[in-house]
Enzyme design. Structure first.
Site, mmCIF file in Angstrom:
data_model
loop_
_atom_site.group_PDB
_atom_site.id
_atom_site.type_symbol
_atom_site.label_atom_id
_atom_site.label_comp_id
_atom_site.label_asym_id
_atom_site.label_seq_id
_atom_site.Cartn_x
_atom_site.Cartn_y
_atom_site.Cartn_z
ATOM 1 N N GLU A 155 0.860 -1.179 0.000
ATOM 2 C CA GLU A 155 0.000 0.000 0.000
ATOM 3 C C GLU A 155 0.900 1.235 0.000
ATOM 4 O O GLU A 155 1.942 1.252 0.647
ATOM 5 C CB GLU A 155 -0.915 -0.011 1.220
ATOM 6 C CG GLU A 155 -2.008 -1.052 1.092
ATOM 7 C CD GLU A 155 -2.891 -1.134 2.318
ATOM 8 O OE1 GLU A 155 -2.991 -0.159 3.075
ATOM 9 O OE2 GLU A 155 -3.474 -2.215 2.525
ATOM 10 N N CYS A 260 -1.799 -6.621 6.560
ATOM 11 C CA CYS A 260 -1.165 -7.895 6.181
ATOM 12 C C CYS A 260 -0.275 -8.505 7.259
ATOM 13 O O CYS A 260 -0.571 -9.591 7.757
ATOM 14 C CB CYS A 260 -0.389 -7.705 4.893
ATOM 15 S SG CYS A 260 -1.474 -7.346 3.511
HETATM 16 P P1 NAD Z 1 -9.958 -4.988 1.398
HETATM 17 O O1 NAD Z 1 -10.658 -5.263 2.665
HETATM 18 O O2 NAD Z 1 -9.409 -3.646 1.125
HETATM 19 O O3 NAD Z 1 -10.912 -5.348 0.171
HETATM 20 C C1 NAD Z 1 -11.713 -6.493 0.093
HETATM 21 C C2 NAD Z 1 -12.929 -6.155 -0.756
HETATM 22 O O4 NAD Z 1 -13.675 -7.350 -0.972
HETATM 23 C C3 NAD Z 1 -13.881 -5.144 -0.102
HETATM 24 O O5 NAD Z 1 -14.143 -4.088 -0.993
HETATM 25 C C4 NAD Z 1 -15.137 -5.977 0.175
HETATM 26 O O6 NAD Z 1 -16.329 -5.206 0.089
HETATM 27 C C5 NAD Z 1 -15.049 -7.015 -0.931
HETATM 28 N N1 NAD Z 1 -15.849 -8.229 -0.675
HETATM 29 C C6 NAD Z 1 -15.946 -8.945 0.465
HETATM 30 N N2 NAD Z 1 -16.794 -9.983 0.288
HETATM 31 C C7 NAD Z 1 -17.228 -9.911 -0.994
HETATM 32 C C8 NAD Z 1 -18.133 -10.694 -1.766
HETATM 33 N N3 NAD Z 1 -18.744 -11.754 -1.249
HETATM 34 N N4 NAD Z 1 -18.367 -10.323 -3.041
HETATM 35 C C9 NAD Z 1 -17.753 -9.244 -3.575
HETATM 36 N N5 NAD Z 1 -16.899 -8.469 -2.897
HETATM 37 C C10 NAD Z 1 -16.635 -8.801 -1.617
HETATM 38 O O7 NAD Z 1 -8.809 -6.089 1.305
HETATM 39 P P2 NAD Z 1 -7.375 -5.934 0.622
HETATM 40 O O8 NAD Z 1 -6.479 -5.171 1.499
HETATM 41 O O9 NAD Z 1 -7.540 -5.536 -0.803
HETATM 42 O O10 NAD Z 1 -6.886 -7.453 0.679
HETATM 43 C C11 NAD Z 1 -7.469 -8.464 -0.124
HETATM 44 C C12 NAD Z 1 -6.625 -9.727 0.003
HETATM 45 O O11 NAD Z 1 -5.312 -9.476 -0.509
HETATM 46 C C13 NAD Z 1 -6.418 -10.195 1.445
HETATM 47 O O12 NAD Z 1 -6.354 -11.588 1.465
HETATM 48 C C14 NAD Z 1 -5.063 -9.612 1.806
HETATM 49 O O13 NAD Z 1 -4.417 -10.355 2.813
HETATM 50 C C15 NAD Z 1 -4.337 -9.737 0.494
HETATM 51 N N6 NAD Z 1 -3.248 -8.758 0.314
HETATM 52 C C16 NAD Z 1 -3.416 -7.470 0.728
HETATM 53 C C17 NAD Z 1 -2.392 -6.549 0.514
HETATM 54 C C18 NAD Z 1 -2.532 -5.130 0.979
HETATM 55 O O14 NAD Z 1 -1.519 -4.429 1.023
HETATM 56 N N7 NAD Z 1 -3.716 -4.657 1.328
HETATM 57 C C19 NAD Z 1 -1.210 -6.957 -0.128
HETATM 58 C C20 NAD Z 1 -1.090 -8.270 -0.565
HETATM 59 C C21 NAD Z 1 -2.123 -9.169 -0.341
#
Ligand code: NAD
Length: 439
Positions: A155, A260
């Site tokens: 991020e 994370c």
């Molecule tokens: P986030 O919480 O920002 O976004 C998740 C999104 O999924 C939300 O907008 C939510 O409304 C949506 N969602 C949830 N249930 C849903 C459904 N049933 N149908 C449709 N949409 C749905 O999460 P994030 O930070 O983007 O992380 C997502 C994944 O990626 C996680 O597993 C995280 O560990 C991984 N990840 C995150 C990062 C980071 O820096 N944020 C980096 C690498 C990996």
């Protein structure tokens, strides 16, 4: 290629915009109606450098669309990428319910061969579970493949990282899926690592656990430096010159936060415990990190004999600069502790303005860094925003009631701060008290 991305959070939205920029047609799906409405109006639900311009450009070129309709997205796409949250359950395990529910629905809506790609961070074995869930929920038996494709973006630099990443990991045992995934990423000009699904899933946890370990390690060195009178920044710079160590992730501070590292380190411990394995290093990494978040309060209570009734200025609420993400931010621990001690808070962050994101009452949120330091007894710098590096420190001390400055990210020079009249505390160095004694 035609892609659907389910989940428009930090990972899903950034990935969608980058795939669109590289020429794919992307349908973004989220079950949060408000988010989709905002995105359709061009309003960003998150703060990320360059996201808005790139998103609007690709929306205008009709390569990007936003919907809550998963059925439409699945049926119009060849590849469906799952990028929903995998938050931490109260018992420390990764909560896979969002991944599972999305998978069940994808299975129901399939109308031909599809590749389902898991980008969410999940424990080893999840790819196999997703295959089973699809088989169990399909209405018609269409052919499909499930690929593990973990995400490594940071991020704050998420667009840059996606466009210029160190590697793309594709975990599949299937040749057809391997070919399609290699084609999908071909014009990203990055090393594509083809491996098994289990390796891909493990790589993501191993990478995050290792980076978290580096941070906790340097924070422990910082704590020792404070005792023996050494300077952690000097130590980090010099050990980082060794290629085997590298200078990255060696900035001592007040602990890691974010969506994370905290949850992924805990999930790794819990997941391995299930196999009877005691992951000792990662347990210590978490313990050190929790302790590190308390350092600013330790320094504050040493400097101020009584916090009750005093006002503390907080500079930065996000868990790191260039993001609006406050999940597990050290600011939460610090504000909580000050309030428990009866102190009052004035807070400023260049981007985090939404009071709901940090769930506290009685915080005075102000519009500038100078407002946050006005008439306060002490300042705690929590987030390393560039804006804070450029503060007029003469003006800051004039505006403050007291002169205590706790720099949780070591962004100032203690000699300069001391000359300006601050009682300055930082991390892993001789603080101003020590400096006074040693002169
Ligand atoms: P986030 O919480 O920002 O976004 C998740 C999104 O999924 C939300 O907008 C939510 O409304 C949506 N969602 C949830 N249930 C849903 C459904 N049933 N149908 C449709 N949409 C749905 O999460 P994030 O930070 O983007 O992380 C997502 C994944 O990626 C996680 O597993 C995280 O560990 C991984 N990840 C995150 C990062 C980071 O820096 N944020 C980096 C690498 C990996």
């Amino acid at each position: 290629m035609k892609i659907a991305i389910v989940g428009t959070g930090y990972v899903g939205l950034v990935s969608a915009v980058c795939f669109a920029e590289k020429g794919s047609r992307v349908i973004c799906v989220d079950n949060n109606e408000e988010k989709i409405k905002q995105l359709n109006k061009g309003i960003m639900p998150i703060y990320e450098n360059d996201l808005e311009d790139m998103l609007n450009k690709n929306k205008c070129s009709k390569r990007l669309e936003f919907t809550t309709d998963l059925e439409y997205a699945v049926q119009k796409s060849d590849i469906i990428i799952i990028a929903v949250g995998t938050p931490m359950l109260p018992n420390g395990h990764a909560d896979l319910s969002q991944v599972e529910s999305v998978t069940e629905n994808i299975a129901k809506f399939m109308n031909e061969y599809k590749i389902i790609v898991n980008k969410s961070t999940v424990p080893v074995g999840t790819q196999k579970k997703v295959i089973k869930l699809i088989r169990d929920n399909q209405i018609n038996e269409y052919d499909f493949d499930v690929v593990s494709n973990p995400e490594f973006l940071r991020e704050g630099t998420a667009i840059y990282d996606t466009m210029h990443g160190d590697r793309i990991v594709i975990g599949t045992d299937n040749e057809r899926a391997r070919k399609i995934m290699t084609k999908l990423y071909a014009n990203f000009n990055q090393s594509i690592i083809l491996t098994s699904p289990e390796n891909a899933e493990m790589i993501k946890y191993a990478a995050n656990a290792f980076l978290a370990t580096k941070i906790s390690f340097i924070n422990e060195i910082a704590n020792i430096c404070e005792i023996v009178g050494a300077d952690v920044q000097e130590i980090a710079k010099i050990i980082g010159m060794d290629k085997r160590i590298s200078p990255e992730f060696l900035s001592a501070g007040i602990g890691f936060g974010g969506a994370c590292f905290p949850k992924d380190t805990k999930a790794l411990i819990k997941f391995t415990e299930g196999f009877g394995y005691d992951f000792k290093i990662v347990k210590s990494v978490i313990e050190v990190n929790e302790n590190q978040k308390t350092k600013p309060i330790e320094k504050l209570t040493n400097a101020l004999s009584c916090v009750k009734g005093r006002t503390i200025g907080i500079l930065g609420l996000a868990f790191k600069p260039n993001t609006d993400d406050t999940r597990e931010s050290p600011a939460i621990t610090i504000i909580n502790d000050i309030q428990k001690l009866g102190g009052k808070i004035k807070a400023y962050d260049p981007i985090v303005k939404d009071i709901d994101k940090i769930k506290f009452d009685n915080i005075e949120y102000v519009d500038t860094a100078y407002d946050a330091v006005k008439d306060v007894d002490a300042v705690i710098l929590v987030t390393e925003w560039d804006e804070f590096k450029q503060l007029d420190l003469k003006k800051v001390i004039k505006l403050m009631k007291g002169n205590i400055f706790i720099d949780g990210r070591n962004i100032y020079k203690y000699t300069k701060m001391f000359k300006l009249g601050y009682e300055y505390y930082c991390i892993g160095k001789k603080d101003s008290q020590y400096y006074k004694k040693s002169r």
